[in-house]
Enzyme design. Structure first.
Site, short mmCIF file in Angstrom:
data_model
loop_
_atom_site.label_atom_id
_atom_site.label_comp_id
_atom_site.label_asym_id
_atom_site.label_seq_id
_atom_site.Cartn_x
_atom_site.Cartn_y
_atom_site.Cartn_z
CG HIS A 49 -1.83 -1.09 1.38
ND1 HIS A 49 -1.78 -2.02 2.38
CD2 HIS A 49 -2.84 -1.46 0.57
CE1 HIS A 49 -2.75 -2.91 2.22
NE2 HIS A 49 -3.40 -2.58 1.12
CG ASP A 52 1.73 -1.38 3.46
OD1 ASP A 52 1.29 -1.26 4.63
OD2 ASP A 52 1.11 -1.99 2.58
C1 XLS Z 1 -8.36 -6.52 -1.15
C2 XLS Z 1 -7.08 -5.89 -1.55
C3 XLS Z 1 -6.34 -5.50 -0.37
C4 XLS Z 1 -5.02 -4.89 -0.61
C5 XLS Z 1 -4.71 -4.33 -1.97
O1 XLS Z 1 -8.46 -7.76 -1.21
O2 XLS Z 1 -6.24 -6.82 -2.21
O3 XLS Z 1 -6.16 -6.67 0.41
O4 XLS Z 1 -5.08 -3.91 0.32
O5 XLS Z 1 -5.35 -3.16 -2.14
#
Ligand code: XLS
Ligand code: MG
Length: 343
Positions: A49, A52
């Site tokens: 993210h 992150d």
């Molecule tokens: C939802 C998404 C999330 C992650 C990626 O499943 O994959 O888990 O945050 O945005």
């Protein structure tokens, strides 16, 4: 054509075990500590993210964010890991309480576009060209709150703004039918592929298919992958499993339905997935009961993938072809089950 398989996961997959009904049961691990597990478990890339990679992103100046992104890039390099993608987190800020791109408040929509611009900056620092858009809050609690045509137009606008940030950037839309929203505007791979077609540069917009999200839409993940592969839009995957229509469980890959998992591995392999650098991404959660550091769900998912790859590569293609020619699908049914049962 056989695929090439390298694995990735996000640091949120090593987590404290908190859920909507109970507090953390494991101590949080620092990001640097989590990185130590990647190579040991056979993973080569980290999914991020935006926050992150740059914690506290919203409160930082451009210079501070740049500095932090560079520090994360150095840490990644010293760990011998790549960054697979950066996903702007458009679902936690109070400014995305009513959606990000599709918020009824224009100031929130501006915030969302700005947050995506920053995510592209971070992606550049981490040397990845892929942005994943999980459109978590782009949907409605009640139909009358938003006009769905207007909402899709806002999503197209939001994607176009990201494309305009950097000619190299690609976007993988991650469809999900619900949760946290009652109904999502982009619930399936088909919707995501159609949305890509509405943007200024469709070739740079693809999908990230999550097994559980397809199952929650009442669809089969392997069939969703086939549609995306035929459309040349499968930029990445989030493999996991799901036990029926309930909250998104992010269970270990193959742990609920081995045959459904085999079909995902089989179509990825026979389509040559990975040959253009695509990663096999996981999005899995450890059971709350697991003691720290709780990484066996990652080990299990990768292990099950590799064992199913052996099964799929061991299938007698000419036997299957003749059963298909004879339309003897009952025989084929048993043949597949026997392979799964290790006969
Ligand atoms: C939802 C998404 C999330 C992650 C990626 O499943 O994959 O888990 O945050 O945005
Ligand atoms: Mg996911």
């Amino acid at each position: 054509m056989a695929g090439t398989f390298r694995f990735s996961f996000g640091p949120w997959n090593i987590h404290t075990g908190a859920d909507s009904f109970g507090p953390p049961v494991r101590k949080p691990l620092a990001f640097a500590k989590k990185l130590e597990f990647y190579r040991e478990l056979g993973f080569g890339a980290v999914q991020f993210h935006d926050d992150d990679a740059v914690p506290g992103l919203d409160e930082l100046s451009t210079l501070q964010a740049e500095r932090k992104a560079k520090e994360t890039a150095r840490l990644l390099k010293s760990s011998g890991l790549a960054a697979e993608f950066v996903a702007p987190r458009l679902w936690e800020s109070p400014r995305t309480v009513d959606g990000a791109f599709t918020s009824n408040n224009p100031a929130d929509r501006t915030y969302a576009r700005e947050r995506c611009r920053k995510a592209v900056e971070i992606a550049n620092r981490l040397e990845t060209d892929l942005i994943v858009l999980w459109l978590a809050r782009e949907g409605t609690y009640i139909r009358e709150a938003k006009d769905s045509k207007w909402a899709v137009e806002r999503l197209v606008e939001g994607v176009n703004r990201i494309l305009a940030c950097d000619p190299k950037i690609r976007i993988a839309i991650e469809p999900k039918p619900n949760e946290p929203m009652d109904h999502a505007f982009i619930p399936t791979t088909g919707h995501a592929v159609a949305l890509a077609g509405l943007t200024d540069d469709p070739a740079r917009v693809g999908v990230n298919i999550e097994s559980a999200h397809a199952i929650l839409a009442g669809l089969d993940p392997a069939e969703e992958m086939g549609f995306a592969l035929a459309s040349r839009k499968l930029f990445t995957v989030h493999l996991n499993d799901q036990n029926g229509l309930k909250f998104d469980q992010d269970k270990s890959f193959g742990s609920v339905d081995l045959r459904r998992a085999l079909n995902q591995v089989w179509i990825l392999d026979r389509s040559g997935y990975g040959k253009n650098g695509e990663w096999v991404g996981l999005d899995v959660k450890a059971m709350r009961t697991q003691p720290a550091p709780a990484v066996k769900h990652l080990r299990n998912s990768r292990e099950i993938f590799l064992r199913l790859l052996k099964v799929s590569r061991g299938l007698d293609e000419s036997k299957i072809a003749s059963l298909v020619r004879e339309r003897d699908y009952e025989e084929l049914d048993l043949y597949i089950m026997e392979r799964l049962l290790g006969k």
